[in-house]
Design a protein around this motif. Structure first.
Motif, short mmCIF file in Angstrom:
data_model
loop_
_atom_site.label_atom_id
_atom_site.label_comp_id
_atom_site.label_asym_id
_atom_site.label_seq_id
_atom_site.Cartn_x
_atom_site.Cartn_y
_atom_site.Cartn_z
N GLU A 63 0.84 -1.20 0.00
CA GLU A 63 0.00 0.00 0.00
C GLU A 63 0.88 1.26 0.00
O GLU A 63 0.63 2.21 -0.75
N MET A 64 1.92 1.26 0.82
CA MET A 64 2.83 2.40 0.87
C MET A 64 3.51 2.61 -0.48
O MET A 64 3.62 3.74 -0.97
N GLU A 65 3.97 1.53 -1.10
CA GLU A 65 4.64 1.63 -2.39
C GLU A 65 3.68 2.15 -3.48
O GLU A 65 4.08 2.95 -4.32
N ALA A 66 2.42 1.73 -3.43
CA ALA A 66 1.43 2.20 -4.40
C ALA A 66 1.18 3.69 -4.23
O ALA A 66 1.11 4.45 -5.21
N ILE A 67 1.08 4.14 -2.99
CA ILE A 67 0.86 5.57 -2.74
C ILE A 67 2.09 6.37 -3.17
O ILE A 67 1.96 7.43 -3.78
N LEU A 68 3.26 5.85 -2.89
CA LEU A 68 4.50 6.52 -3.30
C LEU A 68 4.53 6.68 -4.82
O LEU A 68 4.84 7.76 -5.33
N GLN A 69 4.19 5.62 -5.55
CA GLN A 69 4.17 5.69 -7.02
C GLN A 69 3.15 6.73 -7.51
O GLN A 69 3.42 7.47 -8.46
N THR A 70 2.00 6.78 -6.85
CA THR A 70 0.99 7.77 -7.21
C THR A 70 1.51 9.17 -7.02
O THR A 70 1.36 10.05 -7.89
N TYR A 71 2.17 9.43 -5.89
CA TYR A 71 2.70 10.75 -5.59
C TYR A 71 3.82 11.11 -6.58
O TYR A 71 3.89 12.24 -7.08
N LEU A 72 4.71 10.16 -6.86
CA LEU A 72 5.79 10.41 -7.81
C LEU A 72 5.25 10.74 -9.19
O LEU A 72 5.72 11.67 -9.86
N ALA A 73 4.23 10.00 -9.62
CA ALA A 73 3.62 10.27 -10.92
C ALA A 73 2.97 11.64 -10.95
O ALA A 73 3.09 12.38 -11.92
N ALA A 74 2.30 12.01 -9.87
CA ALA A 74 1.64 13.32 -9.80
C ALA A 74 2.66 14.46 -9.88
O ALA A 74 2.35 15.53 -10.38
N LEU A 75 3.86 14.20 -9.39
CA LEU A 75 4.92 15.23 -9.40
C LEU A 75 5.78 15.14 -10.66
O LEU A 75 6.76 15.89 -10.79
N GLY A 76 5.45 14.20 -11.55
CA GLY A 76 6.23 14.03 -12.78
C GLY A 76 7.61 13.46 -12.54
O GLY A 76 8.52 13.69 -13.33
N MET A 77 7.77 12.71 -11.49
CA MET A 77 9.07 12.15 -11.14
C MET A 77 9.20 10.68 -11.54
O MET A 77 10.20 10.05 -11.24
N GLU A 78 8.22 10.15 -12.21
CA GLU A 78 8.23 8.74 -12.55
C GLU A 78 8.59 8.54 -13.99
O GLU A 78 8.33 9.28 -14.88
#
Length: 80
Positions: A65-80
């Motif tokens: 769950e933490m990793e999924a939220i982290l990926q969501t946040y990174l994508a929202a910030l354009g860091m993925e």
């Protein structure tokens, strides 16, 4: 012996136990620090090792769950 003396003795014993445990905890903390220093001397990154130790303590579901939220946040910030 009065109840007050018994209670005082019990309190003193509890405080002394806590103090001994705090000393043991400090000793263990020093030992852990030494292992991280040894790891660093062997070329490992202690910061990453601490993260791995923290992740291994987590339940698999919580980690996912933490990793999924982290990926969501990174994508929202354009860091993925």
């Amino acid at each position: 012996m009065s109840e007050g003396n018994v209670a005082a003795d019990q309190l003193r014993l509890l405080i002394e136990r806590i103090e001994r445990l705090e000393e043991e905890k400090k000793g263990i903390g020093d030992d852990i620090k030494d292992v991280y220093l040894e790891a660093k001397a062997n070329g490992y990154d202690p910061k990453i090792m601490r993260q791995i130790v923290r992740l291994r303590k987590m339940q698999p579901h919580d980690r996912q769950e933490m990793e999924a939220i982290l990926q969501t946040y990174l994508a929202a910030l354009g860091m993925e």
